[in-house]
Structure formats: structure tokens, C-alpha cells
Scaffold this active site. Sequence first.
Site, PDB file in Angstrom:
ATOM      1  N   ASN A 154      -3.316   3.634  16.110  1.00  0.00           N
ATOM      2  CA  ASN A 154      -4.419   3.260  15.220  1.00  0.00           C
ATOM      3  C   ASN A 154      -4.684   1.777  15.373  1.00  0.00           C
ATOM      4  OD1 ASN A 154      -4.828   5.848  13.912  1.00  0.00           O
ATOM      5  ND2 ASN A 154      -2.781   5.521  13.066  1.00  0.00           N
ATOM      6  N   CYS A 163       2.026  -2.976  15.478  1.00  0.00           N
ATOM      7  CA  CYS A 163       1.947  -2.618  14.059  1.00  0.00           C
ATOM      8  C   CYS A 163       1.276  -3.739  13.278  1.00  0.00           C
ATOM      9  CB  CYS A 163       3.352  -2.372  13.512  1.00  0.00           C
ATOM     10  SG  CYS A 163       3.365  -1.981  11.749  1.00  0.00           S
ATOM     11  N   GLY A 193       7.295  -2.200   5.881  1.00  0.00           N
ATOM     12  CA  GLY A 193       8.679  -2.635   5.782  1.00  0.00           C
ATOM     13  C   GLY A 193       9.672  -1.769   6.527  1.00  0.00           C
ATOM     14  N   GLU A 194      10.886  -2.312   6.674  1.00  0.00           N
ATOM     15  CA  GLU A 194      11.974  -1.578   7.321  1.00  0.00           C
ATOM     16  C   GLU A 194      12.958  -1.154   6.226  1.00  0.00           C
ATOM     17  OE1 GLU A 194      13.022  -0.191  10.201  1.00  0.00           O
ATOM     18  OE2 GLU A 194      14.779   0.277   9.007  1.00  0.00           O
ATOM     19  N   SER A 229      12.318   6.449   7.730  1.00  0.00           N
ATOM     20  CA  SER A 229      11.974   6.098   9.102  1.00  0.00           C
ATOM     21  C   SER A 229      12.461   4.689   9.396  1.00  0.00           C
ATOM     22  CB  SER A 229      10.451   6.182   9.275  1.00  0.00           C
ATOM     23  OG  SER A 229      10.083   5.780  10.573  1.00  0.00           O
ATOM     24  N   SER A 231      11.713   5.297  15.037  1.00  0.00           N
ATOM     25  CA  SER A 231      10.544   4.814  15.762  1.00  0.00           C
ATOM     26  C   SER A 231      10.970   4.412  17.165  1.00  0.00           C
ATOM     27  CB  SER A 231       9.939   3.618  15.021  1.00  0.00           C
ATOM     28  OG  SER A 231       9.398   4.055  13.791  1.00  0.00           O
ATOM     29  N   LEU A 232      10.802   5.311  18.111  1.00  0.00           N
ATOM     30  CA  LEU A 232      11.302   5.053  19.470  1.00  0.00           C
ATOM     31  C   LEU A 232      10.240   4.347  20.315  1.00  0.00           C
ATOM     32  CD1 LEU A 232      13.825   5.535  21.229  1.00  0.00           C
ATOM     33  CD2 LEU A 232      12.717   7.607  22.072  1.00  0.00           C
ATOM     34  N   HIS A 233       9.119   4.975  20.523  1.00  0.00           N
ATOM     35  CA  HIS A 233       7.934   4.381  21.170  1.00  0.00           C
ATOM     36  C   HIS A 233       8.055   4.070  22.656  1.00  0.00           C
ATOM     37  CE1 HIS A 233       6.458   4.226  17.141  1.00  0.00           C
ATOM     38  NE2 HIS A 233       7.334   3.315  16.773  1.00  0.00           N
ATOM     39  N   CYS A 253       6.984  -7.244   6.746  1.00  0.00           N
ATOM     40  CA  CYS A 253       8.084  -6.728   7.554  1.00  0.00           C
ATOM     41  C   CYS A 253       8.532  -7.825   8.512  1.00  0.00           C
ATOM     42  CB  CYS A 253       7.635  -5.501   8.353  1.00  0.00           C
ATOM     43  SG  CYS A 253       8.992  -4.689   9.240  1.00  0.00           S
ATOM     44  N   GLU A 269       0.821  -1.202   0.000  1.00  0.00           N
ATOM     45  CA  GLU A 269       0.000   0.000   0.000  1.00  0.00           C
ATOM     46  C   GLU A 269       0.861   1.261   0.000  1.00  0.00           C
ATOM     47  OE1 GLU A 269      -4.104  -1.601   1.946  1.00  0.00           O
ATOM     48  OE2 GLU A 269      -2.763  -0.511   3.269  1.00  0.00           O
ATOM     49  N   CYS A 318      -1.307   5.352   9.962  1.00  0.00           N
ATOM     50  CA  CYS A 318      -0.048   4.712  10.381  1.00  0.00           C
ATOM     51  C   CYS A 318      -0.322   3.359  11.019  1.00  0.00           C
ATOM     52  CB  CYS A 318       0.658   5.547  11.447  1.00  0.00           C
ATOM     53  SG  CYS A 318       0.934   7.225  10.973  1.00  0.00           S
TER      54      CYS A 318
HETATM   55  N1  SAH Z   1      10.002   0.163   9.830  1.00  0.00           N
HETATM   56  C1  SAH Z   1      10.077   1.592   9.797  1.00  0.00           C
HETATM   57  C2  SAH Z   1       9.113   2.180   8.814  1.00  0.00           C
HETATM   58  C3  SAH Z   1       7.641   2.034   9.193  1.00  0.00           C
HETATM   59  S1  SAH Z   1       7.132   3.592   9.686  1.00  0.00           S
HETATM   60  C4  SAH Z   1       9.917   2.145  11.186  1.00  0.00           C
HETATM   61  O1  SAH Z   1       9.662   1.365  12.096  1.00  0.00           O
HETATM   62  O2  SAH Z   1      10.103   3.329  11.402  1.00  0.00           O
HETATM   63  C5  SAH Z   1       5.585   3.384  10.369  1.00  0.00           C
HETATM   64  C6  SAH Z   1       5.421   4.242  11.617  1.00  0.00           C
HETATM   65  O3  SAH Z   1       4.111   4.047  12.159  1.00  0.00           O
HETATM   66  C7  SAH Z   1       6.404   3.788  12.665  1.00  0.00           C
HETATM   67  O4  SAH Z   1       6.803   4.827  13.497  1.00  0.00           O
HETATM   68  C8  SAH Z   1       5.552   2.803  13.401  1.00  0.00           C
HETATM   69  O5  SAH Z   1       6.086   2.499  14.632  1.00  0.00           O
HETATM   70  C9  SAH Z   1       4.214   3.535  13.464  1.00  0.00           C
HETATM   71  N2  SAH Z   1       3.110   2.610  13.726  1.00  0.00           N
HETATM   72  C10 SAH Z   1       3.096   1.284  13.519  1.00  0.00           C
HETATM   73  N3  SAH Z   1       1.928   0.762  13.889  1.00  0.00           N
HETATM   74  C11 SAH Z   1       1.163   1.778  14.336  1.00  0.00           C
HETATM   75  C12 SAH Z   1      -0.174   1.854  14.814  1.00  0.00           C
HETATM   76  N4  SAH Z   1      -0.949   0.773  14.920  1.00  0.00           N
HETATM   77  N5  SAH Z   1      -0.650   3.058  15.158  1.00  0.00           N
HETATM   78  C13 SAH Z   1       0.126   4.158  15.027  1.00  0.00           C
HETATM   79  N6  SAH Z   1       1.400   4.135  14.572  1.00  0.00           N
HETATM   80  C14 SAH Z   1       1.912   2.961  14.224  1.00  0.00           C
END
Ligand code: SAH
Length: 369
Positions: A297, A120, A166-167, A198, A220-222, A113, A93, A340
Site C-alpha cells: 500500500n 512502512c 508499533g512493534e 505480529s 513480518s518476513l518480507h 515505531c 489509529e 496495512c
Molecule cells: N511491527 C509489527 C506490527 C506491525 S504489523 C510487525 O512488523 O509485524 C503491520 C504489517 O503490515 C506488517 O507485516 C508490515 O510489514 C506490513 N506493512 C507495513 N507497511 C506496509 C505497506 N506500505 N503496505 C503493505 N503492508 C505493509
Amino acid sequence: MTTKLNLLDYDRHGLRDLFAELGEKPYRAEQVMKWIYHRHVTEFAQMTDVGKALREKLEAVAEIVPPKILFEKQAADATHKWLLGMDGGNAVETVFIPESNRGTLCVSSQIGCGLNCRFCSTGTQGFNRNLATAEIVGQVFVAARHLGNVPHRQRKLTNVVMMGMGEPLLNFDNVVRAMSVMRDDLGFGLANKRVTLSTAGLVPMIDRLGEVADVSLAVSLHAPNDELRTQLVPLNKKYPIDELIAACQRYAARRPRTSITFEYTMLRGVNDRPEHARQLIKLMRRLPSKVNLIPFNTFAGTVFERSDEATIRAFQKILLDAGVLTTVRRTRGDDIDAACGQLKGQVLDRTRRQAEFRRRLEEGARHVA
Ligand code: SAH
């Protein structure tokens, strides 16, 4: 049968080499690029300023083939999503997000991924393969053609974020080549800082990226500590936060006046407490940075929930009060599952992840029943 070369696989440098191999002047390659990326022409016959002999030569060995559009849909907020067919039943997508002052395309780098971040939906689908350069460039091509985008004149597509499926750093060469076409004036003509890669935090590849490409970096820290981050992003076990921040410092040091964006998905009761914000402040003080809070999301079968609005605002305020630039990402396109972490496509899983996830889902359903 010999397969033809897809010209979407080449950046300017590669295309010039290819033309040289064909016994042609390199500037001819640049003419052809303009036809492809500024006029969205895929038939050599239509390239009227390219001589007939060269057109026939190209016809014989090459083609210009973007991915097939299997499905497309526009959300109420004008976010546009394409499902693009790759091969063997796979699809990825791509999402276009228009705003008043810019238009951002969210591009995928792999089919599925392998990283398995817990929150995710792409992670639940397992992994199939890396996308070819032509398949990454092709996503931008499909959107640019749809929008009638012309660099410097009809600028509807101004930003690309490698934040789809994907990464990207695990598909390094193809992603770097594709980003070079995005930033080339003869390609999509985007400004360097408007192309963002990212990553979930592949430390050695962040260093390599710093050496070869001048693009914006998002991480993507989280989570602000290793214990929590390892639970959410399993890759953290291999590259813990300290090493990740150090790599980001090195990346930032190469680029005066730019900062690294840290993405932080807000998960209710998991990473959204004031103490997490305070830990995050300490990390962010170590380098030029900003924080992008992403309201979670949802997707079928997830155990996570979105933090409520007040919690997200309070979290943001703690960071802002400490002088950490912090934005909250507006959720776009969620009525068409284009937000996202909701991008799925069709992944013929080569891992066992889909089966595992389905099993967990069924167990969960039994538990509730
Ligand atoms: N693999 C890379 C590229 C994907 S980016 C990375 O991890 O950065 C997608 C972004 O959306 C990332 O920051 C990911 O952590 C975030 N993401 C993934 N699932 C999500 C969700 N369910 N709700 C909101 N953000 C999400």
C-alpha cells in the site's frame, strides 16, 4: 493532585489484587469487569449490582477512561478507522475490518515505531513512546462499544491483530496484559487463536511470548534471504532469518495444530520474483507455516511500488504448487488510508526520523523537477 487509577490498565488478576488491597472481595472485581467489557459502562454509579459503599470507594481512587476519539471515518467497504488521542498531541489509529464471518480489529501498540522498516509509513514517523495497557485495551473498548459487541451473544468483534502502529514485542508487558483482557471471558471474550501478535522478528521476545501467552503469532518476513531482508527490515541485521525461523520453530512446538503466519509485502521488482518464491518455500518447509502476501500500500514519499496482480498470483501459485498454504490479503479501507502500512496517527517524534524523511522527500522532489 493525585491521579486516579484507570481500571483499563488491569487484567483480571491485577484487578482482583487491587480489590483485595481495597479490602474488597476479589469477586467484586469480576463484577466490575463485566460492567466494563460486556456492557461498556464507564460510570461506577451505573453499576447497579455493586454496593453503594464500594461504588463510592472506587469513585474516590479509580476511573474508567478509554482514549478520546479525535476523528473517525468509515470506508466504502465498511472498514472503520478511529484516530484516538493519547496525550501531548499524540494519536494512534485503530481499524475495524468487518467480513462476512468475522470482524477483525487492528490495534496499535506504540506511538510511532522505532524499527524503520523501509516500506512502512509508520516507520517514517519516528518513535514517541510505548502505549499503556489502558491505551491498548481502550482501543478495543472504543470499537466494542461502537459495535455493541457482547462476547458469546452479539459477536461482531471476533479477532484482534496487533498489526497497527508499533512493534508489540518492544512493549511486552503492556501488550501481554492487554491481550489477556482481550481473551478473558469477563473481558472481550476472544478465543486465544483469534488474537494475533505480529512482530518484525525480535527473537528473544518471541521465546518469552511463548512462555507467557497462548496467542497466534505472525512474523513480518518480507524477504527470503538475509541480504534483501536486511535492506527492507533493518532489524534483520540483529536477528537474521535463520535465528528467526528457529525461534518460530520453538514457538510452534509449544502449540500442536497451530501454524505461524509469515507476512510478505509484495514490492514490485524487489522481492516478487520466482526465485524469491522458491527461496521462501525452503524456509517454510522448516516449520508449520502459512504465507500471507500483502499487496504493498503506497504512501507519500515512498520509493516502492505494488507488484502487479499477475505477479502476485504467479508468486502465490509457485508457493501453492509446493504445498505452502498461501493467501493474498485483500486490501481494505485504502480509500481512508486505513490499509496495512498506511496507519500514521500523530507522532511527536523523539527520533530525527521525520526530519530525515522530509529531507529525502524534498531531495526527491528536486530530482524529479
Ligand atoms: N511491527 C509489527 C506490527 C506491525 S504489523 C510487525 O512488523 O509485524 C503491520 C504489517 O503490515 C506488517 O507485516 C508490515 O510489514 C506490513 N506493512 C507495513 N507497511 C506496509 C505497506 N506500505 N503496505 C503493505 N503492508 C505493509
